[in-house]
Design a protein around this motif. Sequence first.
Motif, PDB file in Angstrom:
ATOM      1  N   GLU A   8      -4.604 -12.639   8.853  1.00 45.79           N
ATOM      2  CA  GLU A   8      -4.988 -13.544   7.722  1.00 45.79           C
ATOM      3  C   GLU A   8      -6.464 -14.191   8.160  1.00 45.79           C
ATOM      4  N   PHE A  40     -11.493 -17.171  -4.643  1.00 48.14           N
ATOM      5  CA  PHE A  40     -10.139 -16.802  -4.471  1.00 48.14           C
ATOM      6  C   PHE A  40      -9.594 -16.668  -5.877  1.00 48.14           C
ATOM      7  N   THR A  42      -6.155 -16.298  -8.198  1.00 50.17           N
ATOM      8  CA  THR A  42      -4.864 -16.687  -8.385  1.00 50.17           C
ATOM      9  C   THR A  42      -4.457 -17.177  -9.776  1.00 50.17           C
ATOM     10  N   VAL A  63      -7.913 -22.420   3.398  1.00 47.11           N
ATOM     11  CA  VAL A  63      -7.253 -21.446   2.795  1.00 47.11           C
ATOM     12  C   VAL A  63      -7.086 -20.236   3.818  1.00 47.11           C
ATOM     13  N   ALA A  65      -6.132 -16.351   3.942  1.00 48.96           N
ATOM     14  CA  ALA A  65      -5.838 -15.263   3.110  1.00 48.96           C
ATOM     15  C   ALA A  65      -5.716 -13.955   3.610  1.00 48.96           C
ATOM     16  N   ARG A  69      -7.425 -10.708   0.164  1.00 50.61           N
ATOM     17  CA  ARG A  69      -7.735 -12.067  -0.489  1.00 50.61           C
ATOM     18  C   ARG A  69      -6.681 -12.924  -0.942  1.00 50.61           C
ATOM     19  N   LYS A  70      -5.473 -12.355  -0.995  1.00 52.07           N
ATOM     20  CA  LYS A  70      -4.351 -13.107  -1.506  1.00 52.07           C
ATOM     21  C   LYS A  70      -3.981 -14.445  -0.602  1.00 52.07           C
ATOM     22  N   ILE A  71      -3.772 -15.365  -1.317  1.00 53.37           N
ATOM     23  CA  ILE A  71      -3.617 -16.878  -0.687  1.00 53.37           C
ATOM     24  C   ILE A  71      -2.277 -16.672  -0.154  1.00 53.37           C
ATOM     25  N   LEU A  74      -2.301 -22.964   1.947  1.00 56.13           N
ATOM     26  CA  LEU A  74      -3.465 -23.936   1.504  1.00 56.13           C
ATOM     27  C   LEU A  74      -2.964 -25.236   2.323  1.00 56.13           C
TER      28      LEU A  74
END
Length: 86
Positions: A8, A40, A42, A63, A65, A69-71, A74
């Motif tokens: 990440e 980002f 989503t 963030v 990710a 680039r998937k979160i 947070l």
Amino acid sequence: LVTHRPQETRHDGKICEVIFDCFGDFEGFILESCASKERFVTCEKAIAEICLRACKERLAMTVYADKSRKIRKLIIRCGPSAGSEC
């Protein structure tokens, strides 16, 4: 102390844009730091609500990710300890 997985990446800043499509559906947000802007993507409604509040209140956030680039996580920083990004 917040830990993250090695795969990440961490992005710190403040939300400068919240993005909606032509139907008003949430698409994502732009996180701005002193050095860059990161987009980002989503469609999670809960994240939309968090992003709108963070943008309105100028809250600093982090963030995490993955490579796509998937979160994954947070973190909203608020109060005197949040400090400035610059």
